[in-house]
Design a protein around this motif. Structure first.
Motif, PDB file in Angstrom:
ATOM      1  N   THR A 114      33.600  68.117  33.299  1.00 18.89           N
ATOM      2  CA  THR A 114      34.481  68.262  32.493  1.00 18.89           C
ATOM      3  C   THR A 114      35.366  66.713  32.364  1.00 18.89           C
ATOM      4  O   THR A 114      36.014  65.711  31.578  1.00 18.89           O
ATOM      5  CB  THR A 114      35.596  69.461  32.038  1.00 18.89           C
ATOM      6  OG1 THR A 114      35.032  70.278  32.118  1.00 18.89           O
ATOM      7  CG2 THR A 114      36.715  68.816  31.512  1.00 18.89           C
ATOM      8  N   VAL A 115      35.316  66.136  33.856  1.00 23.30           N
ATOM      9  CA  VAL A 115      36.383  65.110  34.352  1.00 23.30           C
ATOM     10  C   VAL A 115      35.370  63.081  33.501  1.00 23.30           C
ATOM     11  O   VAL A 115      35.448  62.250  32.920  1.00 23.30           O
ATOM     12  CB  VAL A 115      36.523  64.727  35.485  1.00 23.30           C
ATOM     13  CG1 VAL A 115      37.493  63.476  35.677  1.00 23.30           C
ATOM     14  CG2 VAL A 115      38.100  65.480  35.854  1.00 23.30           C
ATOM     15  N   ASN A 116      34.280  63.796  33.758  1.00 21.76           N
ATOM     16  CA  ASN A 116      33.234  62.888  33.474  1.00 21.76           C
ATOM     17  C   ASN A 116      33.176  62.984  31.903  1.00 21.76           C
ATOM     18  O   ASN A 116      32.633  62.068  31.247  1.00 21.76           O
ATOM     19  CB  ASN A 116      31.767  63.383  33.512  1.00 21.76           C
ATOM     20  CG  ASN A 116      31.979  62.527  35.248  1.00 21.76           C
ATOM     21  OD1 ASN A 116      32.440  62.227  36.519  1.00 21.76           O
ATOM     22  ND2 ASN A 116      30.501  63.470  36.235  1.00 21.76           N
ATOM     23  N   LEU A 117      32.924  63.186  31.678  1.00 19.69           N
ATOM     24  CA  LEU A 117      33.231  64.468  29.928  1.00 19.69           C
ATOM     25  C   LEU A 117      34.167  63.491  29.036  1.00 19.69           C
ATOM     26  O   LEU A 117      33.969  62.266  28.119  1.00 19.69           O
ATOM     27  CB  LEU A 117      33.075  65.267  30.060  1.00 19.69           C
ATOM     28  CG  LEU A 117      32.926  65.974  27.936  1.00 19.69           C
ATOM     29  CD1 LEU A 117      31.384  65.084  27.952  1.00 19.69           C
ATOM     30  CD2 LEU A 117      33.005  66.557  27.775  1.00 19.69           C
ATOM     31  N   LEU A 118      35.340  63.507  29.728  1.00 24.21           N
ATOM     32  CA  LEU A 118      37.080  62.946  29.773  1.00 24.21           C
ATOM     33  C   LEU A 118      37.080  61.806  29.047  1.00 24.21           C
ATOM     34  O   LEU A 118      37.633  60.293  28.872  1.00 24.21           O
ATOM     35  CB  LEU A 118      37.995  63.569  30.224  1.00 24.21           C
ATOM     36  CG  LEU A 118      38.495  65.069  30.223  1.00 24.21           C
ATOM     37  CD1 LEU A 118      39.303  65.747  31.135  1.00 24.21           C
ATOM     38  CD2 LEU A 118      39.261  65.124  28.531  1.00 24.21           C
TER      39      LEU A 118
ATOM     40  N   ASN B 105      22.875  65.613  32.033  1.00 25.55           N
ATOM     41  CA  ASN B 105      24.085  66.670  33.302  1.00 25.55           C
ATOM     42  C   ASN B 105      25.051  66.032  32.812  1.00 25.55           C
ATOM     43  O   ASN B 105      25.192  65.251  32.689  1.00 25.55           O
ATOM     44  CB  ASN B 105      23.328  66.731  34.792  1.00 25.55           C
ATOM     45  CG  ASN B 105      23.770  68.025  34.813  1.00 25.55           C
ATOM     46  OD1 ASN B 105      25.136  67.935  35.110  1.00 25.55           O
ATOM     47  ND2 ASN B 105      22.897  68.825  36.093  1.00 25.55           N
ATOM     48  N   LEU B 106      26.212  66.879  33.103  1.00 27.85           N
ATOM     49  CA  LEU B 106      27.349  66.488  32.822  1.00 27.85           C
ATOM     50  C   LEU B 106      27.586  65.662  34.330  1.00 27.85           C
ATOM     51  O   LEU B 106      28.626  64.449  34.072  1.00 27.85           O
ATOM     52  CB  LEU B 106      28.624  67.508  32.833  1.00 27.85           C
ATOM     53  CG  LEU B 106      28.245  68.154  31.322  1.00 27.85           C
ATOM     54  CD1 LEU B 106      29.648  69.729  31.791  1.00 27.85           C
ATOM     55  CD2 LEU B 106      29.251  67.767  30.394  1.00 27.85           C
ATOM     56  N   LEU B 107      27.256  65.187  35.372  1.00 26.70           N
ATOM     57  CA  LEU B 107      27.733  64.900  36.140  1.00 26.70           C
ATOM     58  C   LEU B 107      26.615  63.579  36.180  1.00 26.70           C
ATOM     59  O   LEU B 107      27.219  62.428  37.304  1.00 26.70           O
ATOM     60  CB  LEU B 107      26.804  65.601  37.877  1.00 26.70           C
ATOM     61  CG  LEU B 107      27.672  66.683  37.840  1.00 26.70           C
ATOM     62  CD1 LEU B 107      26.445  67.866  39.217  1.00 26.70           C
ATOM     63  CD2 LEU B 107      29.388  66.875  38.434  1.00 26.70           C
ATOM     64  N   ASP B 108      26.000  63.485  35.032  1.00 29.30           N
ATOM     65  CA  ASP B 108      25.345  61.893  35.071  1.00 29.30           C
ATOM     66  C   ASP B 108      26.025  60.764  34.019  1.00 29.30           C
ATOM     67  O   ASP B 108      25.853  61.106  32.728  1.00 29.30           O
ATOM     68  CB  ASP B 108      24.186  62.052  34.457  1.00 29.30           C
ATOM     69  CG  ASP B 108      22.432  60.720  33.495  1.00 29.30           C
ATOM     70  OD1 ASP B 108      23.473  59.682  33.904  1.00 29.30           O
ATOM     71  OD2 ASP B 108      22.380  61.326  33.101  1.00 29.30           O
TER      72      ASP B 108
END
Ligand SMILES: Cc1cn([C@H]2C[C@H](O)[C@@H](COP(=O)(O)OP(=O)(O)O[C@H]3O[C@H](CO)[C@@H](O)[C@H](O)[C@H]3O)O2)c(=O)[nH]c1=O
Length: 351
Positions: free
Chosen positions: A107-111, A61-64
């Motif tokens: 998106t910020v987590n991925l960045l 998950n992008l939140l992880d």
């Protein structure tokens, strides 16, 4: 340098077409599909590539945040094509926070993962796939240009606009190489039947009402999903870093006209009396804050990179209807949640 591209949202509608294109066309790239498999993500969409040696799947998950960093580390990710998002405007009206979490925070987590893991920033690319809805709503005339000021009107488009801004802010502040594309409405195989076109195809088959918001006068520009995937391929490889590219089909339709077209084609394909599917049309309460018209100018993409849509709409819609008629089980699976069984059989136990 050999590329290992992280494609997020690869089990979703547009993502699955991008993953298939990249896996097949670039056997010397490794493609890592990162998807948390929400209702709109389905690994069945990737059957054609799931056994390819350059394809990998990671359920994160992008939140992880830690999970994301681990994927960057474990696979030595060199580039990102970020498609994972909550995408349905109606859902964003009933649950805006889900859109803030996945689209903005995700998106910020991925960045952040990219910023942490990438040492020589110049040799990497973070490509953000976005929407024309960030530009707001048009009246009868005019087009969205890359220079059009952002004016998002729905919680969905506000979340995508925000994620675009974060991508640009990270490019400016941390010198990450980025590119953004903003595309119009997509249609084609693998689209979850909550969106207008597959919803109508599915409902006609089940003799259910075809809900048209308001008077059906709203206008959208439609693009076949494989043409979008081709544009992403071009922009990923040849687009200027730091730039934005609009993608669209030069193909504007009023909702009511598109629904009538689908009805006519379905009558023929299902051997029904002409005009019978259209009797299912039902005008219903309008979507709150419903954007009137989207129309996008993709001249920059055409002139700089030579892209044009390959399919005429009439051809694309026939292909799409044929695909849905042939893939009844797919429709049954995604609407009933049975895709989880597919996941369990192919990978590991679903949560
Ligand atoms: C689901 C549904 C939709 N509509 C209308 C609302 C819109 O004017 C049009 C298309 O609706 P949707 O298929 O939900 O798509 P729309 O809201 O335009 O947004 C799509 O297109 C965007 C690109 O423009 C993407 O960024 C979004 O992720 C995608 O969902 O049809 C109806 O009249 N009845 C319906 O039941």
């Amino acid at each position: 340098m050999k590329k290992t591209i992280l494609i997020t949202g690869g089990a979703g509608f547009i993502g699955s077409h991008v993953v298939q294109l990249f896996v097949k066309k670039y056997p010397y790239y490794n493609i890592v599909n990162l998807d948390c498999l929400t209702y709109a993500g389905n690994l069945e969409n990737l059957q054609l590539v799931e056994n390819e040696p350059n394809y990998y799947f990671s359920k994160v998950n992008l939140l992880d945040e830690e999970g994301l960093k681990k994927v960057f580390h474990d696979f030595s990710i060199t580039d990102v094509i970020h498609l994972a998002a909550e995408s349905h405007v109606d859902r964003s009206i009933s649950d805006p926070l889900a859109f803030v979490k996945t689209n903005v925070l995700g998106t910020v987590n991925l960045l952040n993962a990219a910023k942490t893991y990438w040492k020589e920033l110049d040799s990497h690319l973070f490509y953000h796939v976005s929407t024309d809805e960030v530009y707001g709503s048009l009246g009868k005339d005019g087009y969205f240009m890359e220079t059009t000021a952002y004016d998002p009107k729905s919680p969905y488009s506000a979340s995508k606009a925000s994620s675009d801004h974060f991508v640009r802010a990270y490019a400016n502040t941390f010198k990450i190489n980025t590119v953004i594309s903003n595309c119009s409405n997509n249609y084609g195989p693998n689209q979850f039947p909550e969106k207008l076109i597959p919803l109508c195809i599915n409902n006609i088959q089940h003799e259910r009402a075809l809900p048209i918001y308001g008077k059906g006068e709203n206008v959208r520009d439609w693009l076949y999903v494989e043409d979008h995937a081709q544009a992403i391929d071009l922009i990923f490889h040849k687009g200027k870093r730091g730039e934005t590219y609009n993608i669209g089909g030069w193909n504007e339709w009023k909702n009511i006209d598109i629904v009538k077209l689908i009805c006519n084609i379905m009558d023929k394909k299902l051997g029904k009396e002409p005009g019978s599917s259209a009797q299912l049309i039902k005008f219903v309460k309008d979507r709150a804050g419903h954007d009137l018209r989207y129309a996008i100018d993709a001249t920059k993409l055409q002139e700089e990179l030579g892209w044009r849509p390959s399919l005429q709409f009439e051809e694309g819609i026939e292909k799409t209807i044929d695909w849905y008629l042939k893939n009844q089980q797919w429709l049954e699976n995604v609407t009933s949640g049975n895709y989880k069984e597919y996941y369990a059989a192919h990978y590991q136990s679903p949560e």
